[in-house]
Design a protein around this motif. Structure first.
Motif, PDB file in Angstrom:
ATOM      1  N   TYR A 405      60.636  14.740  40.077  1.00 17.64           N
ATOM      2  CA  TYR A 405      60.137  13.620  40.372  1.00 17.64           C
ATOM      3  C   TYR A 405      59.546  13.095  39.298  1.00 17.64           C
ATOM      4  CZ  TYR A 405      62.030  13.959  44.989  1.00 17.64           C
ATOM      5  OH  TYR A 405      63.003  14.142  45.976  1.00 17.64           O
ATOM      6  N   VAL A 406      59.276  11.906  39.023  1.00 22.11           N
ATOM      7  CA  VAL A 406      58.351  11.172  37.947  1.00 22.11           C
ATOM      8  C   VAL A 406      57.097  10.394  38.893  1.00 22.11           C
ATOM      9  CG1 VAL A 406      58.158   9.445  36.219  1.00 22.11           C
ATOM     10  CG2 VAL A 406      60.451  10.810  36.420  1.00 22.11           C
ATOM     11  N   ILE A 407      56.207  11.079  38.776  1.00 25.16           N
ATOM     12  CA  ILE A 407      54.827  10.900  39.511  1.00 25.16           C
ATOM     13  C   ILE A 407      53.736  10.404  38.331  1.00 25.16           C
ATOM     14  CG2 ILE A 407      52.982  11.346  41.079  1.00 25.16           C
ATOM     15  CD1 ILE A 407      55.217  13.078  42.400  1.00 25.16           C
ATOM     16  N   ASP A 408      53.346   9.185  38.351  1.00 27.28           N
ATOM     17  CA  ASP A 408      52.446   8.532  37.530  1.00 27.28           C
ATOM     18  C   ASP A 408      52.863   8.904  35.860  1.00 27.28           C
ATOM     19  OD1 ASP A 408      50.697   7.799  39.563  1.00 27.28           O
ATOM     20  OD2 ASP A 408      49.700   9.613  39.800  1.00 27.28           O
ATOM     21  N   GLY A 409      54.127   8.621  35.856  1.00 27.51           N
ATOM     22  CA  GLY A 409      54.580   8.581  34.433  1.00 27.51           C
ATOM     23  C   GLY A 409      54.804  10.290  33.808  1.00 27.51           C
ATOM     24  N   THR A 410      54.536  11.058  34.886  1.00 25.99           N
ATOM     25  CA  THR A 410      54.645  12.456  34.490  1.00 25.99           C
ATOM     26  C   THR A 410      55.911  13.377  35.239  1.00 25.99           C
ATOM     27  OG1 THR A 410      52.305  12.945  34.014  1.00 25.99           O
ATOM     28  CG2 THR A 410      53.702  14.902  34.509  1.00 25.99           C
ATOM     29  N   THR A 411      56.762  13.811  34.558  1.00 21.87           N
ATOM     30  CA  THR A 411      57.971  14.560  35.281  1.00 21.87           C
ATOM     31  C   THR A 411      57.470  15.908  35.695  1.00 21.87           C
ATOM     32  OG1 THR A 411      59.541  13.033  33.757  1.00 21.87           O
ATOM     33  CG2 THR A 411      60.224  15.436  34.804  1.00 21.87           C
ATOM     34  N   SER A 412      57.787  16.423  36.926  1.00 21.59           N
ATOM     35  CA  SER A 412      57.241  17.755  37.472  1.00 21.59           C
ATOM     36  C   SER A 412      58.620  17.894  38.393  1.00 21.59           C
ATOM     37  CB  SER A 412      55.979  17.447  38.263  1.00 21.59           C
ATOM     38  OG  SER A 412      55.165  17.092  37.341  1.00 21.59           O
ATOM     39  N   PRO A 989      56.357  14.177  29.241  1.00 20.28           N
ATOM     40  CA  PRO A 989      56.268  12.627  28.947  1.00 20.28           C
ATOM     41  C   PRO A 989      57.226  11.865  30.036  1.00 20.28           C
ATOM     42  CG  PRO A 989      57.652  13.994  27.323  1.00 20.28           C
ATOM     43  CD  PRO A 989      56.836  14.865  28.190  1.00 20.28           C
ATOM     44  N   THR A 990      57.077  10.889  30.093  1.00 20.98           N
ATOM     45  CA  THR A 990      57.864   9.874  30.904  1.00 20.98           C
ATOM     46  C   THR A 990      59.233   9.868  30.572  1.00 20.98           C
ATOM     47  OG1 THR A 990      55.926   8.558  31.366  1.00 20.98           O
ATOM     48  CG2 THR A 990      58.262   7.586  32.120  1.00 20.98           C
ATOM     49  N   PRO A 991      60.455  10.115  31.300  1.00 22.45           N
ATOM     50  CA  PRO A 991      61.618  10.107  30.619  1.00 22.45           C
ATOM     51  C   PRO A 991      62.097   8.881  30.077  1.00 22.45           C
ATOM     52  CG  PRO A 991      61.756  11.039  32.930  1.00 22.45           C
ATOM     53  CD  PRO A 991      60.281  10.635  32.578  1.00 22.45           C
ATOM     54  N   LYS A 992      62.829   8.977  29.134  1.00 19.95           N
ATOM     55  CA  LYS A 992      63.453   7.767  28.335  1.00 19.95           C
ATOM     56  C   LYS A 992      64.317   6.868  29.383  1.00 19.95           C
ATOM     57  CE  LYS A 992      63.940  10.357  24.318  1.00 19.95           C
ATOM     58  NZ  LYS A 992      64.487  10.896  23.167  1.00 19.95           N
ATOM     59  N   PRO A 993      64.235   5.529  29.378  1.00 17.51           N
ATOM     60  CA  PRO A 993      64.824   4.663  30.110  1.00 17.51           C
ATOM     61  C   PRO A 993      66.456   4.752  29.745  1.00 17.51           C
ATOM     62  CG  PRO A 993      63.643   3.428  28.405  1.00 17.51           C
ATOM     63  CD  PRO A 993      63.141   4.677  28.271  1.00 17.51           C
ATOM     64  N   SER A 994      67.105   4.496  30.737  1.00 14.23           N
ATOM     65  CA  SER A 994      68.715   4.771  30.435  1.00 14.23           C
ATOM     66  C   SER A 994      69.060   3.497  29.764  1.00 14.23           C
ATOM     67  CB  SER A 994      69.290   4.798  31.833  1.00 14.23           C
ATOM     68  OG  SER A 994      69.013   3.868  32.701  1.00 14.23           O
TER      69      SER A 994
END
Length: 994
Positions: A405-412, A989-994
């Protein structure tokens, strides 16, 4: 002349005839009633899910095939039997043979009509049933699209072999069945009624019988000619050589032989037909024998001689061009073409040249080490059950899932599970029909815990409880009810007025979703009463109540498979929270077995691992395949059962064919790409990865001669945690950086590979599993290790852990008092030109309600081994083999146990300090007074575990939590090593947008 024995005259009374008729009628009615109920309820179910057009297309295709081929065979064989009877001679020579046959003629004559009808029915039903099962082949033949790729031998588009060839084979098989049955039954009729005489002096066949048999032989030989011609194309699937496909012998011996036999069969067929105008049937006999001899000599002996004399002494050179064809075709068909040829697989040579890398590399790593997953989803299901079951009617699967899940810009990454209804947990009055099917109808809630920390109490979960509570910014679950899930739950009656369905803790509700088939009319209730053999469908008030519906086929895999029967579904669905709803995520594959020159394998064998053999994931069928694509991403809503299919591989001609047949069934990929939240949970499928890694064990080799010799073959390592099972280690999802240790962490599916027949590491395979980065999703990175450097593989590392004296001694202590240790997944992570191995170790008490708790972490890096209560402590204590120091007493030089989280729910994730020291080094202690109290609290917790008293365990855990929070708040804990349950250090990092 001997007297003919009289046939016994069996009489049946009128009453007996009536009884027999009634019995037969009842059997037919009951059978038909069950069939009609099944067809009708299937029609209702497909209407409920919105895909009735799929059902009707398949149903009427099967009906058409049933009647066309059933009637076809019955007419073909029946007409020949009828002709044979009509051709019976009016007078027969007197002989012992004819006298013996006379009693059969007398017995058959008055019964010929019913016997003939029975024969036609058997042929009709048998042929029709066989044909309707092949509906996929006939429909694919009708609408199949081109592949745009030609085979290397006949230069035909692959679509010929994919769609046309199987259909031609079925047509040919039907023709042979018709002519062989006609020939055998016609000969039998001719013999019984005297037109064919074996032991009677004079002509053996009457003129009419001879002509009849001659025509049938002509048709048989003509069909055989067609078979020889079609066999030529079938050579691209030959298994004569070392690999699938036409070998040297097939191309230079079998292919010319089949061509010669084709022309020979054509000439023989003409000769047989010409014998109609002759008075002898010898031409037909001779022709038939000549074709048989030629087939054995030209098609059997000659290729065998070529193989033995010409090919075998020089096999690697002779077969090289044809092995190269197989390599290229297999890579293309299984999606493992190299990046240099425009494919997704990139190879990095000579990795692992530094087996003794310094541990200081680990302290500077910012993408892999901070994201190491310590929680094993295959182990902690009992732990989730202990803390989050909450009611006996609920439960979790034996294997939990990993999602991100991406939470506050962080992927965990998180360990996730749906709290489902578990019918096997129902007891006492809960199991009666009313409660089982109308009260206990659904599960409730979603549970998630951080993947890098242990979870053992309700407060440890990021999402959980009833009602569902989300913490730390995790998406809110707005619809927690689960009517569709992986647990084997039978049908339920839902939606009736009166809120009778048990919901959550002590609440009740009435289902208001769109799923389920209405029971609002008597016909539907009667149909389901027949289907389930349950009278309550027509007798119970709960079923006839206003709004009542029946929900069934509740497993997500089953639902996808049913609406799209041309797909194979991945064995590991996983739940995700998307837009507030719990949604099951699934991957589906298009497969076939007719890709020229591609290696044929069993799908079941390719995907077998320690999870499928222990029934933790669903097994794939043992179908032969040589082509596979992950063409469809699917979702199933856990509340209303909505099935949605998305086109994921827009280049796949197999999916294009089925989409042409079932327009509207699969939604375009653009519809999926627009759903940002859904795209975050799409991952690379595990079963496909297992298929591809199995093929890469051989097909990473480019040189056909080296391929033939097998000198560089790999194998998948056995799962070291099941040393007695000898089954493949499953691949693991990890959040990790690149092998070079640079760049950000990416969600990957990974697997080590070992040298064939040796335990050493040979390669490491990873595939990018982050669908939000479509440019890199699905790309493989294969690290090929230096052949001259022996890097230890998973099994060797596992043995090294267990043979280390300090570790072995501590394990003995942990196993005291009836407790047992459980090894978690052994992760292999490339860092610093070598590999870091990490294995969590769980301890489970002896009580019947015991559950595993994370107690130790084992690591190996290069030639060093580390062991501790935390990951940081294990890394800090990396020491040479045989010199690992004994684990210090709790609180002396290490922090509290890993079974206790460092932060309460809702606090930010702290940053751990990973300090790499000299082998055997220690970490700064912290506040002595608090550590002493923590030491005592930890000892109390250990004693509570051994006693099996869960009340005492909870009390001891609470005390450890309290002291730990006090310890952290003093600020003295900053220099010490955090426990294993400490959340991640470095945000990804935040995942890149598709």
């Amino acid at each position: 002349m001997a007297m003919r024995p009289e046939m016994p005259n069996i009489r049946v009374s009128r009453r007996g005839k009536i009884a027999i008729g009634v019995l037969i009628g009842l059997i037919i009615v009951i059978s038909l009633l069950g069939t009609v109920a099944r067809i009708y309820t299937d029609w209702l179910w497909f209407g409920e899910v919105g895909y009735r057009s799929v059902y009707t297309r398949i149903f009427w295709t099967r009906v058409a095939l049933f009647f066309v081929f059933g009637i076809g065979l019955a007419v073909a064989v029946g007409s020949n039997v009828f002709l044979a009877y009509r051709m019976r001679p009016p007078f027969r020579p007197i002989s012992q043979e004819q006298e013996n046959l006379e009693r059969y003629r007398v017995a058959l004559e008055p019964r010929k009509r019913p016997l003939f009808i029975v024969l036609l029915l058997i042929l009709f039903i048998g042929s029709g049933m066989a044909a309707q099962n092949n509906w996929k082949i006939w429909q694919a033949w009708r609408v199949g699209v081109k592949f745009g790729v030609q085979d290397p031998q006949f230069h035909r588009d692959i679509s010929f072999f994919a769609w046309d060839y199987p259909a031609y084979r079925l047509l040919l098989g039907f023709g042979f069945n018709a002519i062989i049955f006609s020939l055998l039954l016609s000969l039998a009729v001719h013999y019984i009624f005297g037109a064919f005489r074996i032991a009677t002096p004079g002509p053996k066949l009457t003129i009419s019988a001879r002509r009849h048999i001659t025509i049938l032989v002509f048709v048989f030989v003509a069909l055989k000619a067609c078979a020889y011609w079609l066999d030529r194309y079938g050579l691209v699937f030959s298994n004569r050589g070392k690999v699938t496909g036409a070998s040297y012998t097939d191309v230079h011996a079998s292919l010319p032989a089949k061509t010669i036999l084709f022309w020979a069969a054509v000439l023989i067929a003409i000769a047989v037909l010409a014998s109609l105008w002759l008075k002898s049937a010898q031409i037909a006999y001779i022709a038939f024998i000549a074709l048989l001899v030629m087939s054995i000599g030209i098609n059997g002996i000659y290729p065998a001689l070529v193989q033995q004399i010409s090919v075998k002494p020089n096999a690697s050179d002779k077969e090289a061009p044809y092995i190269l064809r197989n390599i290229n075709a297999t890579r293309a068909a299984y999606g493992i073409t190299t990046s240099t040829a425009g494919g997704p697989v990139n190879y990095t040579a000579n990795y692992g040249a530094v087996p003794a890398a310094p541990p200081s590399v680990l302290s500077t790593d910012k993408s892999t080490v901070p994201n190491i997953r310590l929680t094993d989803p295959n182990v902690v299901s009992p732990t989730f059950t202990n803390a989050q079951q909450l009611k006996n009617i609920y439960g979790f699967p034996a294997k939990l899932d990993i999602d991100r899940y991406v939470i506050d810009g962080t992927t965990s990454d998180y360990i996730v599970a749906a709290r489902e209804l578990k019918e096997s947990n129902l007891t006492g009055s809960q199991t009666n029909w009313i409660n089982k099917h109308t009260v206990y109808t659904h599960g409730y809630g979603f549970v998630a815990g951080d993947a890098d920390r242990d979870v053992n109490a309700q407060s440890d979960f990021t999402v959980g409880d009833i009602p569902v509570v989300s913490k730390n910014g995790f998406p809110t679950v707005t619809q927690p009810r689960i009517y569709y899930g992986e647990e084997e739950v039978d049908y339920s009656i839902v939606g009736a007025t009166g809120d009778r369905e048990n919901d959550g803790s002590d609440q009740h509700n009435s289902y208001d979703g769109k799923g389920g088939v209405s029971l609002g009319n008597f016909v539907n209730r009667l149909a389901y009463a027949v289907k389930y053999r349950q009278g309550n469908f027509v007798l119970n008030d709960a079923v006839s109540a206003k709004g009542a519906k029946v929900i069934y086929n509740r497993d997500p895999r089953e639902r996808v498979q049913k609406v799209a029967p041309f797909l194979k579904v991945d064995g590991d669905p996983y739940p995700s929270v998307v837009n507030g709803r719990i949604v099951w995520m699934l991957d589906a594959y298009t497969t076939m077995s007719n890709y020229p020159y591609s290696e044929r394998q069993s799908l079941g064998a390719l995907t077998t691992d320690s999870l499928s053999t222990t029934n933790r994931t669903a097994s794939q069928p043992n179908d032969q395949i040589n082509y596979i694509r992950n063409s469809v991403k699917a979702t199933v809503d856990a509340y209303d059962g909505t099935v949605t299919l998305y086109d994921w591989d827009e280049t796949d001609p197999v999916l294009k064919t089925w989409m042409k047949l079932f327009p509207g069934l699969v939604k375009p990929k653009a519809d999926l790409l627009k759903q940002t939240e859904l795209m975050q949970h799409i991952r690379y499928p595990q079963d496909l990865f297992e298929v591809q890694r199995s093929l890469l064990t051989k097909y990473h080799v480019d040189d056909p001669v080296q391929f033939y010799n097998g000198s560089d073959q790999w194998t998948v390592p056995d799962d070291p945690t099941l040393p007695d099972a000898a089954v493949d280690q499953p691949p693991y999802y990890v959040l990790a950086g690149s092998a070079a240790g640079t760049g950000s962490a990416q969600y990957q599916l990974t697997s080590p590979m070992k040298v064939n027949n040796r335990p050493n590491m040979a390669a490491y395979i990873s595939v990018d599993s982050d669908a939000t980065d479509l440019a890199n999703y699905g790309k493989f990175e294969v690290l090929k290790l230096t052949p001259t450097t022996a890097i230890q593989g998973p099994q060797q590392i596992y043995q090294r852990f267990n043979s280390e004296p300090a570790i072995s001694q501590d394990l003995s202590l942990l196993r005291g008092g009836g407790s047992k240790t459980i090894e978690g997944n052994l992760l292999s992570l490339p860092i610093g030109n070598t590999f870091l191995y990490v294995e969590p170790l769980y301890v489970q008490g002896a009580g019947s309600n015991a559950f595993p708790l994370l107690q130790r972490v084992l690591v190996s890096y290069g030639e060093l081994i580390g062991y501790g209560r935390t990951l940081s402590a294990a890394i800090a204590g990396l020491s040479p083999v045989g010199n690992v120091p004994a684990l210090p007493a709790a609180g002396a030089t290490s922090p509290p146990p890993s079974t206790t989280p460092t932060a309460t729910a809702g606090t930010p994730r702290p940053t751990p300090t990973v300090t790499a020291t000299a082998p055997g080094g220690t970490v700064a202690p912290g506040s002595a007074a608090l550590l002493k109290q923590l030491d005592i609290a930890f000892d109390n917790l250990q004693n509570a575990y051994k006693s099996g008293d869960f009340t005492a365990v909870g009390t001891a855990q609470a005390e450890v939590n309290r002291l730990l929070q006090q310890y952290l708040q003093t600020g003295t804990g900053a220099a010490s090593t955090p426990p294993a349950s400490t959340p991640k250090a470095t945000p990804t990092p935040t995942p890149k947008p598709s």
